[in-house]
Design a protein around this motif. Structure first.
Motif, PDB file in Angstrom:
ATOM      1  N   PHE A 161      -0.373  -3.220  -6.018  1.00 24.59           N
ATOM      2  CA  PHE A 161      -1.251  -4.337  -5.670  1.00 24.59           C
ATOM      3  C   PHE A 161      -1.267  -5.324  -6.833  1.00 24.59           C
ATOM      4  O   PHE A 161      -1.395  -4.946  -7.994  1.00 24.59           O
ATOM      5  CB  PHE A 161      -2.679  -3.850  -5.411  1.00 24.59           C
ATOM      6  CG  PHE A 161      -3.653  -4.969  -5.128  1.00 24.59           C
ATOM      7  CD1 PHE A 161      -3.821  -5.453  -3.845  1.00 24.59           C
ATOM      8  CD2 PHE A 161      -4.398  -5.552  -6.150  1.00 24.59           C
ATOM      9  CE1 PHE A 161      -4.705  -6.494  -3.580  1.00 24.59           C
ATOM     10  CE2 PHE A 161      -5.282  -6.583  -5.908  1.00 24.59           C
ATOM     11  CZ  PHE A 161      -5.437  -7.062  -4.618  1.00 24.59           C
ATOM     12  N   PRO A 186       0.807  -1.230   0.000  1.00 26.80           N
ATOM     13  CA  PRO A 186       0.000   0.000   0.000  1.00 26.80           C
ATOM     14  C   PRO A 186       0.834   1.271   0.000  1.00 26.80           C
ATOM     15  O   PRO A 186       0.489   2.254  -0.662  1.00 26.80           O
ATOM     16  CB  PRO A 186      -0.815  -0.135   1.291  1.00 26.80           C
ATOM     17  CG  PRO A 186      -0.836  -1.591   1.601  1.00 26.80           C
ATOM     18  CD  PRO A 186       0.480  -2.108   1.132  1.00 26.80           C
ATOM     19  N   THR A 229      -7.177  -1.411   0.397  1.00 26.68           N
ATOM     20  CA  THR A 229      -5.873  -0.789   0.117  1.00 26.68           C
ATOM     21  C   THR A 229      -5.935   0.712  -0.034  1.00 26.68           C
ATOM     22  O   THR A 229      -4.914   1.395   0.089  1.00 26.68           O
ATOM     23  CB  THR A 229      -5.277  -1.383  -1.165  1.00 26.68           C
ATOM     24  OG1 THR A 229      -6.165  -1.105  -2.266  1.00 26.68           O
ATOM     25  CG2 THR A 229      -5.101  -2.887  -1.038  1.00 26.68           C
TER      26      THR A 229
END
Length: 526
Positions: free
Chosen positions: A111, A106, A153
């Motif tokens: 991701f 993050p 996230t």
């Protein structure tokens, strides 16, 4: 919390007509009905718009589940929180999800996640309603995975399905990345996810739901507390100190563990013991109390264990002891701190082996009882001083409950007094006996060293003296509080004079007794 520890039965509150995910209502839908809805959407608004609607539907669903997981559980890592999304899809019957790869950073805005969807319900719906497709069709699942990961996230995460049973592949699978990592490859897909501030809407709903659940939880605790208190005592309970005792006793009552109740003399230890028995699985059995401090050792042994005919002078026949008579019920050993060392040894065997030996016999007999003991002594100090067996203390005090003195629960004094006055009025046949409002300050200002027993005795004495001295011409009489007890045949707001041996604490009339007939004064003359 780990994602694999999630269990459907623990997540859902199931009741007739309602499924709740910790406050968020769920509805069980038929997969066939969803297939028909998909068909209607495609035929009505076209495939592109149908895909947009179902993707947005899934996106909101995923964000809502992510918010729920954060609200309900504490996650060890963000990876565990992210893996809870696939686990929720599996539990909800959408598909059996396997996470093949998960790499989340993050802080760096990165991701990457790869999942496989086995036995996708959405693929089955597509084939049932519209037949095999040329393109992947798990639009809701793509939206769900994207929404869930985005919420966790704080990044813009998009999943793209690369294999789908709806177009003839053996399994369904998808890849999720942050927008920057996708680059220009994601541009044709972004339009299907666009919607009015879904993230903000979910967060607002989550806050409102959390506040609502907290309020509901407070109300449930309050209702449960009141129900337990009402069942425990005929008088209203207002103090937190005694309410906590009742709540603890309610939990203890369901189990057969031995209980030791401690507290000053007169605090109502036997009342609490009777409540535990009354709310326990043994409530249909007898409750047999014995004051261990009031009987000599030999008599106490016979009372508890029973005896055989001829065991001692006067034992003309066999006699059952309380431990046998209470079979299936409860024996209450009051003032357990006063028993002798030899009796302590015998009681220890009862608690350890659940068997007794009658006086004059050698044959042990099994007993089915629960033992509740009470003492106004500090049993721990008695153990340190060697006057009470340590092993017996641990056997008796599996659960230990301390009843607070009345001075520590002053909020209960007035309600207790009203209850005791009503009880006294019934017992003495004084139907119109009542507390006078001027007595309340007097009751609350006293320390009550004798606790509830002192309060009951003071009120009964006041009731008797009130009847004795009724009439306008009678002299005042002071009760143990120093408050003047005076009753008049007619209501009067005037206070009686301070005289006649009162302590000068005030002129409160703790009890009021209205004589029913015109001859009341004559009848009450000394």
């Amino acid at each position: 919390m780990k994602s694999e520890e999630l269990a459907l039965a623990e997540l859902l509150d199931l009741s007739e007509g309602r499924f709740d995910l910790h406050g968020r209502r769920l509805v069980l839908h038929s997969s066939d009905a969803m297939a028909q809805l998909r068909k209607d959407l495609v035929e009505t608004v076209g495939q592109e718009q149908a895909r947009r609607l179902l993707t947005r539907f899934g996106n909101f669903w995923g964000r809502a589940d992510a918010a729920a997981m954060k609200r309900i559980f504490r996650w060890d890592t963000i990876e565990d929180w992210l893996r809870a999304g696939p686990r929720m899809h599996t539990l909800q019957g959408v598909a059996r999800v396997t996470v093949k790869l998960l790499d989340v950073q993050p802080a760096a805005g990165r991701f990457h996640m790869e999942v496989t969807w086995h036995d996708s319900a959405e693929a089955d719906e597509q084939r049932l309603a519209l037949g095999q497709s040329l393109d992947p069709v798990c639009w809701t699942m793509v939206g769900y995975a994207s929404g869930y990961a985005s919420f966790c996230t704080g990044l813009e995460v998009f999943f793209i399905e690369d294999k789908c049973r709806g177009k003839g592949d053996r399994i369904c699978s998808a890849v999720g990345r942050d927008r920057q990592s996708w680059g220009r490859e994601i541009e044709p897909h972004v339009a299907y996810f666009h919607a009015d501030d879904i993230q903000g809407h979910v967060l607002r709903l989550t806050r409102e739901l959390k506040e609502k659940m907290q309020e509901i939880a407070r109300q449930r605790r309050r209702i449960a507390s009141l129900e337990r208190v009402v069942g425990a005592s005929p008088a209203e309970v207002h103090s937190n100190a005694y309410r906590q005792v009742i709540e603890f006793a309610s939990r203890v009552a369901r189990h057969d563990s031995s209980v030791l109740i401690t507290g000053e003399s007169g605090t109502g230890k036997e009342v609490l013991a009777r409540y535990i028995h009354r709310t326990s699985p043994r409530s249909d059995g007898p409750f047999l109390p014995v004051n261990c401090g009031a009987l000599p050792e030999t008599l106490l042994e016979s009372e508890l264990f029973g005896h055989k005919a001829g065991a001692f002078t006067g034992a003309t026949r066999d006699r059952l002891g309380l431990f046998e008579e209470a079979g299936g019920g409860t024996v209450f050993l009051d003032e357990i701190g006063d028993v002798s060392p030899s009796m302590q040894t015998k009681l220890l065997r009862v608690l350890q082996e659940r068997e007794i030996v009658r006086v004059g016999e050698n044959r042990p007999r099994k007993v089915d009882i629960r033992v509740i003991a009470a003492s106004n002594k500090d049993i721990k100090s008695e153990v340190k001083e060697g006057r009470f067996r340590e092993d017996l203390y641990y056997r008796l005090g599996v659960i230990e409950i301390e009843v607070p003195p009345l001075r520590d629960r002053k909020e209960d004094i007035v309600s207790l007094a009203r209850h005791l006055v009503a009880k006294t009025a019934t017992r003495l046949g004084m139907a119109q006996l009542r507390l006078d409002s001027t007595a309340l300050d007097c009751l609350n200002s006293h320390d009550w060293p004798g606790n509830v027993r002192e309060l009951e005795n003071v009120l009964e004495r006041a009731a008797v003296l009130c009847a004795r001295w009724s009439g306008d011409t009678s002299g005042p009489c002071s009760n143990p509080l120093g408050a003047i007890v005076r009753a008049q045949p007619r209501f009067s707001a005037s206070a009686p004079p301070r005289s006649g041996g009162g302590s000068g604490r005030g002129s409160a009339r703790p009890l009021y007794w209205r004589e029913p007939g015109p001859d009341a004064e004559a009848a009450a003359e000394p």
